[in-house]
Design an enzyme around this catalytic site. Structure first.
Site, short mmCIF file in Angstrom:
data_model
loop_
_atom_site.label_atom_id
_atom_site.label_comp_id
_atom_site.label_asym_id
_atom_site.label_seq_id
_atom_site.Cartn_x
_atom_site.Cartn_y
_atom_site.Cartn_z
N TYR A 1 -2.33 -0.72 10.87
CA TYR A 1 -3.00 -0.83 9.45
C TYR A 1 -1.32 -1.12 8.88
O TYR A 1 -0.34 -1.69 8.28
CB TYR A 1 -3.77 0.00 8.73
CG TYR A 1 -3.12 -0.65 7.35
CD1 TYR A 1 -4.30 -2.16 6.92
CD2 TYR A 1 -3.81 0.35 6.23
CE1 TYR A 1 -3.88 -2.53 5.30
CE2 TYR A 1 -2.97 -0.31 5.14
CZ TYR A 1 -3.84 -1.21 4.57
OH TYR A 1 -3.73 -1.94 3.11
N SER B 1 0.98 -1.30 -0.47
CA SER B 1 -0.07 -0.19 0.33
C SER B 1 1.01 1.04 0.23
O SER B 1 1.60 1.11 1.30
CB SER B 1 -1.00 -0.10 1.34
OG SER B 1 -1.35 0.89 1.29
N1 LIG Z 1 -9.16 -0.61 -1.44
C1 LIG Z 1 -7.94 0.37 -1.13
O1 LIG Z 1 -8.01 1.71 -0.78
C2 LIG Z 1 -6.31 0.21 -0.91
C3 LIG Z 1 -5.00 1.15 -1.15
C4 LIG Z 1 -4.21 0.06 -0.88
C5 LIG Z 1 -3.87 -1.31 -0.76
N2 LIG Z 1 -4.59 -2.11 -0.60
C6 LIG Z 1 -4.52 -3.68 -0.44
O2 LIG Z 1 -5.16 -4.57 -1.78
C7 LIG Z 1 -5.14 -6.02 -1.35
C8 LIG Z 1 -6.76 -5.65 -1.57
O3 LIG Z 1 -8.09 -4.85 -1.07
P1 LIG Z 1 -8.90 -4.24 -2.04
O4 LIG Z 1 -9.11 -3.22 -1.46
O5 LIG Z 1 -9.20 -4.84 -2.86
O6 LIG Z 1 -9.90 -4.47 -0.38
P2 LIG Z 1 -11.78 -6.48 -0.42
O7 LIG Z 1 -11.82 -5.78 -1.59
O8 LIG Z 1 -11.79 -5.44 0.44
O9 LIG Z 1 -10.33 -7.37 -0.76
C9 LIG Z 1 -9.62 -8.03 0.00
C10 LIG Z 1 -9.49 -9.63 -0.23
O10 LIG Z 1 -9.45 -10.03 1.15
C11 LIG Z 1 -9.46 -11.02 0.96
N3 LIG Z 1 -9.33 -11.35 2.63
C12 LIG Z 1 -9.90 -11.32 3.56
N4 LIG Z 1 -9.01 -11.82 4.86
C13 LIG Z 1 -8.17 -13.06 3.97
C14 LIG Z 1 -7.89 -14.12 4.59
N5 LIG Z 1 -8.02 -13.92 5.80
N6 LIG Z 1 -7.56 -15.26 3.69
C15 LIG Z 1 -7.64 -14.78 2.25
N7 LIG Z 1 -8.21 -14.14 1.69
C16 LIG Z 1 -9.10 -13.11 2.87
C17 LIG Z 1 -11.09 -10.75 1.20
O11 LIG Z 1 -11.94 -11.91 1.29
P3 LIG Z 1 -13.73 -11.99 1.55
O12 LIG Z 1 -14.55 -11.36 1.02
O13 LIG Z 1 -13.71 -13.31 2.36
O14 LIG Z 1 -13.36 -11.33 3.42
C18 LIG Z 1 -10.79 -9.73 -0.40
O15 LIG Z 1 -11.10 -10.68 -1.14
C19 LIG Z 1 -4.75 -5.29 0.17
O16 LIG Z 1 -4.25 -6.63 0.53
C20 LIG Z 1 -5.59 -3.89 1.05
O17 LIG Z 1 -4.68 -3.76 2.55
C21 LIG Z 1 -6.33 -1.85 -0.67
#
Ligand SMILES: NC(=O)c1ccc[n+]([C@@H]2O[C@H](COP(=O)([O-])OP(=O)(O)OC[C@H]3O[C@@H](n4cnc5c(N)ncnc54)[C@H](OP(=O)(O)O)[C@@H]3O)[C@@H](O)[C@H]2O)c1
Length: 276
Positions: A145, A132
């Site tokens: 975080y 991130s």
């Molecule tokens: N959105 C942002 O602003 C942002 C910014 C920077 C970095 N990121 C990073 O991008 C990545 C993806 O996030 P996103 O924004 O796409 O959010 P998201 O839509 O909430 O996706 C997160 C995913 O991780 C899965 N997950 C959570 N706990 C898990 C576990 N124990 N085992 C396997 N899967 C699990 C969730 O599955 P479930 O549906 O089962 O919960 C979901 O599919 C993360 O690493 C996050 O830190 C996001």
């Protein structure tokens, strides 16, 4: 055809990555905690949907085995699964801290420990860890975080040295604010019963909302993940998003105190004493 394994593909960036790799002709091992709920990805060819919970090592081993059985080999792994926690540090419980580290740090470590012997034997493979902008710079009310993502950054940068001798590439993707369910699904640390903290949280979140105007779409992050998987370069870090560019530029291209002063003025000006 090349094959990629992606974690956390039920939504957001992971799901967008699955669709991008699939569209570009890769086989995709799309892993998720609850594959029984998936109704869309299983309609597409060259996608294998497998259960994988990064907190359960046996599911990681089983997903890798199933992927290799189906497609013959794995060329890239995207450690995308992650979760958020917001609120002041003092009121985070032991359980909350353990849980977020278990998902965001120990989870990717478990995936790495499972895939590295395989990549080492095949003398190739690409590790892509989604950290991130919050793995390089910090914002108020996100301390735990940040602790997880700084940790994943350090781990990934450091293992990149030791994987070079085996032809294994290491990549870090640093998304900025991205329109997914991520923030809405975040854990919150309790505010406790401290009015100063409650007021601080409102100020910090208010200023965050005011400046959070540079949100990317998950498809944009997926483009960069795909680029990193295909580029034949040694580039380690890939920043995506105008906000990431702004904050990391401030952090890298000034002295450290100038960067900290900038962030404090931007997010908590209400708490800064006027300087003569
Ligand atoms: N959105 C942002 O602003 C942002 C910014 C920077 C970095 N990121 C990073 O991008 C990545 C993806 O996030 P996103 O924004 O796409 O959010 P998201 O839509 O909430 O996706 C997160 C995913 O991780 C899965 N997950 C959570 N706990 C898990 C576990 N124990 N085992 C396997 N899967 C699990 C969730 O599955 P479930 O549906 O089962 O919960 C979901 O599919 C993360 O690493 C996050 O830190 C996001």
């Amino acid at each position: 055809m090349k094959t990629v394994l992606v974690t956390g593909t039920s939504s957001g960036i992971g799901r967008a990555a699955v669709l991008k790799f699939n569209k570009e002709g890769w086989n995709v091992i799309a892993t998720m905690r609850a594959p029984e709920n998936e109704a869309v990805l299983n309609q597409l060819d060259h996608i294998l949907i497998v259960a994988l919970d990064v907190q359960k090592p046996e599911t990681i081993a089983a997903a890798i085995t199933a992927g290799i059985k189906k497609y013959g080999k794995i060329d890239a792994v995207v450690n995308n699964a992650g979760a958020a926690i917001f609120g002041v540090f003092e009121f985070a419980t032991e359980d909350q801290i353990n849980k977020i580290f278990d998902i965001n740090v120990f989870g990717p470590m478990r995936v790495l420990r499972a895939i590295l012997p395989y990549f080492r034997a095949q003398r190739s493979g690409t590790i892509i860890n989604i950290t991130s902008q919050g793995g390089r710079v910090t914002f108020p009310t996100c301390s735990i975080y940040h602790a997880t993502k700084f940790s994943l950054e350090g781990l990934t940068e450091a293992i990149s040295y030791e994987l070079i001798p085996f032809g294994i590439k290491t990549k870090i993707i640093e998304p900025g604010s991205t329109a997914t369910k991520f923030v809405g699904a975040a854990q919150l640390t309790a505010n406790g019963d401290v009015p100063e903290y409650e007021q601080f949280i409102n100020v910090g979140l208010g200023n965050w909302a005011k400046h959070d105007t540079m949100t990317s779409q998950p498809e944009t992050i997926a483009e960069t993940i795909f680029l990193a998987a295909n580029e034949d370069t040694d580039q380690l870090r890939y920043q995506v998003g105008k906000d990431t560019a702004l904050y990391i530029d401030k952090m890298q291209n000034g002295d450290d105190q100038a960067y900290i002063d900038y962030m404090r003025k931007r997010f908590i000006p209400e708490y800064l004493s006027p300087k003569p």
